[in-house]
Scaffold this active site. Structure first.
Site, PDB file in Angstrom:
ATOM      1  N   GLU A 152       0.821  -1.115   0.195  1.00 36.79           N
ATOM      2  CA  GLU A 152      -0.069  -0.041  -0.005  1.00 36.79           C
ATOM      3  C   GLU A 152       0.786   1.273  -0.143  1.00 36.79           C
ATOM      4  O   GLU A 152       2.130   1.070   0.388  1.00 36.79           O
ATOM      5  CB  GLU A 152      -1.069   0.069   1.344  1.00 36.79           C
ATOM      6  N   CYS A 183       3.765   8.682   0.996  1.00 35.04           N
ATOM      7  CA  CYS A 183       3.981   7.626   2.187  1.00 35.04           C
ATOM      8  C   CYS A 183       4.226   6.286   1.380  1.00 35.04           C
ATOM      9  O   CYS A 183       3.168   5.727   0.889  1.00 35.04           O
ATOM     10  CB  CYS A 183       3.050   7.539   3.306  1.00 35.04           C
ATOM     11  N   CYS A 218       6.679  -6.857   6.658  1.00 34.01           N
ATOM     12  CA  CYS A 218       7.619  -6.536   7.401  1.00 34.01           C
ATOM     13  C   CYS A 218       8.337  -7.407   8.679  1.00 34.01           C
ATOM     14  O   CYS A 218       7.532  -8.149   9.059  1.00 34.01           O
ATOM     15  CB  CYS A 218       7.376  -4.924   8.480  1.00 34.01           C
ATOM     16  N   CYS A 256       7.190  -5.225  15.354  1.00 37.59           N
ATOM     17  CA  CYS A 256       6.516  -4.361  16.408  1.00 37.59           C
ATOM     18  C   CYS A 256       5.130  -4.717  16.753  1.00 37.59           C
ATOM     19  O   CYS A 256       4.118  -4.725  16.052  1.00 37.59           O
ATOM     20  CB  CYS A 256       6.489  -3.047  16.070  1.00 37.59           C
ATOM     21  N   CYS A 268       1.847  -2.488  15.464  1.00 38.93           N
ATOM     22  CA  CYS A 268       1.677  -2.124  14.075  1.00 38.93           C
ATOM     23  C   CYS A 268       1.149  -3.262  13.058  1.00 38.93           C
ATOM     24  O   CYS A 268       1.631  -4.306  13.428  1.00 38.93           O
ATOM     25  CB  CYS A 268       3.295  -1.866  13.802  1.00 38.93           C
ATOM     26  N   HIS A 294       9.596   5.112  20.496  1.00 40.26           N
ATOM     27  CA  HIS A 294       8.466   4.720  21.297  1.00 40.26           C
ATOM     28  C   HIS A 294       8.437   4.465  22.841  1.00 40.26           C
ATOM     29  O   HIS A 294       7.486   3.999  23.400  1.00 40.26           O
ATOM     30  CB  HIS A 294       7.828   3.595  20.663  1.00 40.26           C
ATOM     31  N   ASN A 349      -2.738   4.519  16.572  1.00 37.22           N
ATOM     32  CA  ASN A 349      -3.858   4.219  15.645  1.00 37.22           C
ATOM     33  C   ASN A 349      -4.375   2.860  15.698  1.00 37.22           C
ATOM     34  O   ASN A 349      -3.419   1.922  16.221  1.00 37.22           O
ATOM     35  CB  ASN A 349      -3.306   4.622  14.255  1.00 37.22           C
ATOM     36  N   CYS A 360      -0.667   5.575  10.005  1.00 35.74           N
ATOM     37  CA  CYS A 360       0.685   5.091  10.676  1.00 35.74           C
ATOM     38  C   CYS A 360       0.319   3.677  11.429  1.00 35.74           C
ATOM     39  O   CYS A 360      -0.546   3.627  12.235  1.00 35.74           O
ATOM     40  CB  CYS A 360       1.569   5.768  11.791  1.00 35.74           C
TER      41      CYS A 360
HETATM   42  N1  SAH Z   1       9.948   0.211   9.893  1.00 28.63           N
HETATM   43  C1  SAH Z   1       9.839   1.592   9.755  1.00 28.63           C
HETATM   44  C2  SAH Z   1       9.060   2.493   8.830  1.00 28.63           C
HETATM   45  C3  SAH Z   1       7.460   2.311   9.060  1.00 28.63           C
HETATM   46  S1  SAH Z   1       6.941   3.838   9.608  1.00 28.63           S
HETATM   47  C4  SAH Z   1       9.691   2.212  11.344  1.00 28.63           C
HETATM   48  O1  SAH Z   1       9.228   1.258  12.073  1.00 28.63           O
HETATM   49  O2  SAH Z   1       9.992   3.416  11.611  1.00 28.63           O
HETATM   50  C5  SAH Z   1       5.693   3.965  10.352  1.00 28.63           C
HETATM   51  C6  SAH Z   1       5.714   4.523  11.501  1.00 28.63           C
HETATM   52  O3  SAH Z   1       4.128   4.417  12.125  1.00 28.63           O
HETATM   53  C7  SAH Z   1       6.795   4.238  12.732  1.00 28.63           C
HETATM   54  O4  SAH Z   1       7.106   5.133  13.450  1.00 28.63           O
HETATM   55  C8  SAH Z   1       5.535   3.176  13.503  1.00 28.63           C
HETATM   56  O5  SAH Z   1       6.453   2.838  14.841  1.00 28.63           O
HETATM   57  C9  SAH Z   1       4.613   4.031  13.759  1.00 28.63           C
HETATM   58  N2  SAH Z   1       3.423   3.205  14.060  1.00 28.63           N
HETATM   59  C10 SAH Z   1       3.293   1.783  13.975  1.00 28.63           C
HETATM   60  N3  SAH Z   1       1.967   1.237  14.278  1.00 28.63           N
HETATM   61  C11 SAH Z   1       1.397   2.485  14.670  1.00 28.63           C
HETATM   62  C12 SAH Z   1       0.103   2.548  15.258  1.00 28.63           C
HETATM   63  N4  SAH Z   1      -0.759   1.515  15.418  1.00 28.63           N
HETATM   64  N5  SAH Z   1      -0.264   3.856  15.437  1.00 28.63           N
HETATM   65  C13 SAH Z   1       0.430   4.858  15.300  1.00 28.63           C
HETATM   66  N6  SAH Z   1       2.070   4.594  14.872  1.00 28.63           N
HETATM   67  C14 SAH Z   1       2.145   3.531  14.545  1.00 28.63           C
END
Ligand code: SAH
Length: 378
Positions: free
Chosen positions: A117, A130, A137, A141, A144, A251, A325, A368
């Site tokens: 996406e 974006c 991935c 995490c 996510c 985080h 989110n 995100c």
């Molecule tokens: N793998 C890279 C690129 C993804 S960026 C990274 O982690 O930085 C996506 C961003 O959104 C990252 O900062 C991630 O930690 C954040 N993210 C992931 N899940 C999320 C969620 N449920 N709510 C808010 N931010 C989130």
């Protein structure tokens, strides 16, 4: 946030067309190569070298991806050139929009059935896309959505770029009312860990910034590469002579919690990853963006704000707080607004510049951490 129209682009799409089990890299595309490489390829195909520039001008200069529209190419060779230099990499599955069309999410099927996406966000002064760097991935995490299904494969340089070229074309068509028509910003914050696909991502960054027809002609300062914190790759990126913004998904300011929220922390600890980030800031002169998803009762305590403030005070850093989110099946919620405000207040009191990110695209799972590309069934 208002309307939620679902725009079907490919009504005939899947139905039983399950992703193939063996993910494989796509065919070569002109965007994988620099101009010299494209010219050499044209020559190899028995064509004059200038055809490479002609195709590149269509693709990067005019954002035309469909060879049928490249009518200045002789009909006799157009098909052969297109097959060798412009194979279809992304097949649209569907597009969704919200915010009155200012946010659009595109879901793509790759040649091997993998799904990715990309998101376009229009603002009064800029247009940002974006983009994804991997299908899935591997960083796992737990908050996510992308991390939940694991890694399918790396995207090729051209697969990464084609997302930006397509969405730049959408913007250029005037589809995003109230925003400039020209794509200006690219963030590697879609699916995947960009620094785990290092060489292809760096090649994509170089091409995003090369002037047309070699690339899209964006400013390096308008590109952001976001990472979970792969320390050796951050150090390598610092030596690339690129002035892109580094975003670090921190985080948590303490190892106990970060080991859980960002599992790669078990390998590279908070102190090590921040060291690498400061090295990046020193060598590039660029402020590092510290990403911090605010998770209720998990990482939003005042003492964590104070600890984060102490770690960042006096550094070339900016904190981006992201209200968590929602993702399917997650046990976590976003922090309440008063808790968020107190977190911001404490960071600012410590002298750390802090903003709360405007989360775009929540209703279309385009915000995100929500990109999961699971919706094949239409
Ligand atoms: N793998 C890279 C690129 C993804 S960026 C990274 O982690 O930085 C996506 C961003 O959104 C990252 O900062 C991630 O930690 C954040 N993210 C992931 N899940 C999320 C969620 N449920 N709510 C808010 N931010 C989130």
């Amino acid at each position: 946030m208002t309307s939620l129209p679902v725009i079907p682009i490919s009504p005939k799409a899947p139905a039983g067309d399950a992703p193939s089990r063996r993910a494989s890299m796509p065919p070569r595309h002109l965007a994988d190569l620099d101009l010299a490489g494209r010219a050499a390829l044209a020559t190899e195909l028995g064509e004059p070298a200038f055809r490479a520039k002609q195709l590149s001008t269509h693709y990067f200069g005019r954002l035309v991806r469909d060879p049928e529209r490249m009518t200045d190419l002789p009909a006799a060779t157009r098909g052969r050139l297109a097959e060798a230099m412009l194979p279809t990499l992304l097949t649209p599955v569907r597009e969704q929009s919200c915010d009155d069309g200012a946010t659009r999410k595109a879901l793509w099927r790759l040649h091997d059935g993998s799904l990715v996406e990309s998101v376009l966000m229009g603002y009064p002064d800029r247009v940002t896309v974006c983009i994804s760097s991997q299908a899935g991935c591997g960083m796992a995490c737990p908050f996510c959505a992308t991390g939940q299904a694991g890694l399918t494969r790396n995207l090729s340089t051209a697969e990464i770029l084609d997302q930006a070229v397509y969405l730049a074309g959408v913007a250029a068509s005037g589809a995003v009312a109230g925003s400039p028509a020209r794509l200006s910003h690219v963030v590697f914050m879609g699916m995947g860990e960009p620094l785990a696909n290092y060489s292809r991502v760096v090649a994509a960054v170089r091409r995003l910034c090369a002037p047309a027809p070699e690339g899209l002609g964006l400013s390096q300062r308008h590109i952001t590469v976001s990472t979970v914190g792969l320390v050796p790759a951050i150090r390598r990126l610092a030596g690339e002579d690129l002035s892109v913004t580094l975003a670090l998904s921190l985080h948590a300011p303490d190892d106990d919690l970060r080991d859980e929220l960002v599992p790669v922390n078990q390998r590279w600890k908070v102190a090590e990853v921040l060291d690498a980030a400061w090295d990046y800031a020193d060598r590039t002169g660029r402020r590092v963006s510290i990403e911090y998803a605010m998770i209720k009762d998990v990482n939003d305590q005042p003492w964590r704000a104070d600890l984060l403030g102490r770690l960042l005070a006096g550094r070339l850093a900016h904190v981006n707080l992201i209200p968590l989110n929602p993702t399917p099946g997650s046990r976590w919620d976003a922090s309440p607004k008063p808790v968020e405000r107190e977190f911001v207040r404490r960071l600012r009191e410590a002298g750390v510049s802090t903003t709360v990110r405007d989360t775009r695209g929540r209703e279309i799972d385009g915000a995100c951490g929500q990109l999961a590309a699971a919706e094949v069934a239409m």
